[in-house]
Design an enzyme around this catalytic site. Sequence first.
Site, mmCIF file in Angstrom:
data_model
loop_
_atom_site.group_PDB
_atom_site.id
_atom_site.type_symbol
_atom_site.label_atom_id
_atom_site.label_comp_id
_atom_site.label_asym_id
_atom_site.label_seq_id
_atom_site.Cartn_x
_atom_site.Cartn_y
_atom_site.Cartn_z
ATOM 1 C CB VAL A 198 -19.243 -1.753 -3.983
ATOM 2 C CG1 VAL A 198 -19.567 -3.111 -3.366
ATOM 3 C CG2 VAL A 198 -17.745 -1.612 -4.201
ATOM 4 N N GLY A 199 -22.183 -0.949 -4.400
ATOM 5 C CA GLY A 199 -23.569 -1.201 -4.005
ATOM 6 C C GLY A 199 -24.523 -1.341 -5.175
ATOM 7 N N GLY A 240 -25.216 2.066 0.733
ATOM 8 C CA GLY A 240 -24.205 2.611 -0.181
ATOM 9 C C GLY A 240 -24.599 2.224 -1.591
ATOM 10 N N GLY A 255 -22.977 3.198 -4.584
ATOM 11 C CA GLY A 255 -21.929 3.627 -5.506
ATOM 12 C C GLY A 255 -21.478 2.462 -6.360
ATOM 13 C CE LYS A 258 -4.471 0.779 0.346
ATOM 14 N NZ LYS A 258 -5.516 -0.044 -0.265
HETATM 15 P P1 NAD Z 1 -18.352 4.883 -4.041
HETATM 16 O O1 NAD Z 1 -17.767 6.169 -3.589
HETATM 17 O O2 NAD Z 1 -18.540 4.613 -5.485
HETATM 18 O O3 NAD Z 1 -19.782 4.667 -3.333
HETATM 19 C C1 NAD Z 1 -19.988 4.837 -1.968
HETATM 20 C C2 NAD Z 1 -21.489 4.955 -1.727
HETATM 21 O O4 NAD Z 1 -21.722 4.984 -0.318
HETATM 22 C C3 NAD Z 1 -22.122 6.223 -2.287
HETATM 23 O O5 NAD Z 1 -23.399 5.910 -2.818
HETATM 24 C C4 NAD Z 1 -22.274 7.124 -1.061
HETATM 25 O O6 NAD Z 1 -23.325 8.057 -1.198
HETATM 26 C C5 NAD Z 1 -22.592 6.078 -0.020
HETATM 27 N N1 NAD Z 1 -22.355 6.479 1.361
HETATM 28 C C6 NAD Z 1 -21.326 7.183 1.889
HETATM 29 N N2 NAD Z 1 -21.482 7.313 3.217
HETATM 30 C C7 NAD Z 1 -22.629 6.664 3.535
HETATM 31 C C8 NAD Z 1 -23.319 6.411 4.737
HETATM 32 N N3 NAD Z 1 -22.848 6.860 5.907
HETATM 33 N N4 NAD Z 1 -24.481 5.703 4.704
HETATM 34 C C9 NAD Z 1 -24.975 5.237 3.534
HETATM 35 N N5 NAD Z 1 -24.349 5.429 2.366
HETATM 36 C C10 NAD Z 1 -23.187 6.123 2.361
HETATM 37 O O7 NAD Z 1 -17.430 3.756 -3.356
HETATM 38 P P2 NAD Z 1 -17.311 2.236 -3.778
HETATM 39 O O8 NAD Z 1 -16.225 2.074 -4.762
HETATM 40 O O9 NAD Z 1 -18.669 1.713 -4.083
HETATM 41 O O10 NAD Z 1 -16.769 1.595 -2.419
HETATM 42 C C11 NAD Z 1 -17.621 1.358 -1.316
HETATM 43 C C12 NAD Z 1 -16.840 0.566 -0.270
HETATM 44 O O11 NAD Z 1 -16.390 -0.662 -0.839
HETATM 45 C C13 NAD Z 1 -15.594 1.230 0.279
HETATM 46 O O12 NAD Z 1 -15.435 0.794 1.605
HETATM 47 C C14 NAD Z 1 -14.476 0.642 -0.561
HETATM 48 O O13 NAD Z 1 -13.228 0.697 0.100
HETATM 49 C C15 NAD Z 1 -14.967 -0.766 -0.692
HETATM 50 N N6 NAD Z 1 -14.451 -1.520 -1.850
HETATM 51 C C16 NAD Z 1 -14.600 -1.053 -3.106
HETATM 52 C C17 NAD Z 1 -14.158 -1.819 -4.183
HETATM 53 C C18 NAD Z 1 -14.371 -1.370 -5.600
HETATM 54 O O14 NAD Z 1 -14.173 -2.194 -6.495
HETATM 55 N N7 NAD Z 1 -14.788 -0.151 -5.859
HETATM 56 C C19 NAD Z 1 -13.539 -3.061 -3.948
HETATM 57 C C20 NAD Z 1 -13.417 -3.511 -2.644
HETATM 58 C C21 NAD Z 1 -13.882 -2.738 -1.590
#
Ligand code: NAD
Length: 370
Positions: free
Chosen positions: A181-182, A177, A179, A77
């Site tokens: 992932v969700g 969430g 974004g 990292k």
């Molecule tokens: P993103 O920024 O695309 O989406 C995050 C989402 O969470 C957004 O919709 C945001 O509005 C929402 N959010 C933020 N705070 C919130 C809260 N308190 N309550 C409810 N919703 C909330 O991020 P992402 O890429 O989807 O990543 C989400 C998580 O997954 C992070 O912890 C990231 O480290 C982890 N992750 C991501 C990936 C990837 O491929 N992108 C892989 C492994 C882990």
Amino acid sequence: MEDVFGFADDLGPTKIIHVYEPSAGLKAVLVVDNVAKGPAIGGVRMAPDVSTEECIRLARAMTLKNAAAGLPHGGGKVVLYGDPKMPKEEKEHLIRALANSLRDIREYIFAPDMGTDEECMAWVKDEIGRVVALPREVGGIPLDEIGATGWGLSHVTDVAIEYCDFKLEGAKVVVQGFGAVGKHTARFLDRKRAVLVGAADSQGAIHNPEGLDVDALIELKKAGRSVADYPDGNKLDRDAVIDIECDIWIPAARPDVIHEDNVGRLKARLVIEGANIPLTHGAEKYLHNRGMICVPDFIANAGGVICAAMEYQGAGEAAAFKTIEEKLRRNTRQVLEEAKGKQIPPREAAVHLAVQRVKKAMSYRRWLVF
Ligand code: NAD
């Protein structure tokens, strides 16, 4: 000076490099945790308040995730001190300077994390070439756009259901969430006929026990709005998403959202961790003691890093999706079988699986230098 050796154990970290170039405004730390399985992949996290300790912990998490995923990569990292929203020219200058300062550290492969993105990775490629998660135009697989992690999570859910007493078809799902992932997790589970009944983003939550239209929610997000603006459901406060009754609860937002003080509010039968460390260990133990399965983050959300590793090998999207499916289905089954057999929480089984794989790889190596 932090006592970094206080964090060392028999896996690593093998190298901690502090980078300081005042003339370029560059201050960063690289931690290469363990490279027995191959050069380390791990993201560059950019924020004003990062630390060496955080970097060491994140690098270890990548060692375990990459090993559990069965990738030929170790864990590492970088933390880069700075405001990720600084003017683009300044950011480009900083990222290029960082790449150059680590040009000769061949056991580390750059990747994005919080505060950096595929454009930053394109600058790294231009400087030194050793990088994953690139834009499509320079040979990358846009893993967030195609939903690599959500694809993996949908398969993990499919396998985990075999250890529960309900079916995926018709199961009620809540996603916290919406974004990268969700929303993709919701989309892929919708295709498997699960029913999304609740969703939240940073601005609010929406609930309809009869089901929400996943595509309509995705369109809302595309238009820059909140899931709470969806017309056919009950608007809730953001954190009330924890209270929605469902079969499967999927955190895909922030760390530590479920802890000892609120875990008792969850009314689900299965938790699949999409975010990184969304539940404290205490909360996971609480669920385990109540007979609820919780598939840990580094098993469940490895789709993104598998996709990145496939990109590094020159594979395309279809091959990446197939590999994510195969690896995550196999790993989930292996972890849940061991957890069931030994009556231990899935996280304990997952850590055991990952550490065994790293130690086995270490036993093949005379000296871990590239
Ligand atoms: P993103 O920024 O695309 O989406 C995050 C989402 O969470 C957004 O919709 C945001 O509005 C929402 N959010 C933020 N705070 C919130 C809260 N308190 N309550 C409810 N919703 C909330 O991020 P992402 O890429 O989807 O990543 C989400 C998580 O997954 C992070 O912890 C990231 O480290 C982890 N992750 C991501 C990936 C990837 O491929 N992108 C892989 C492994 C882990």
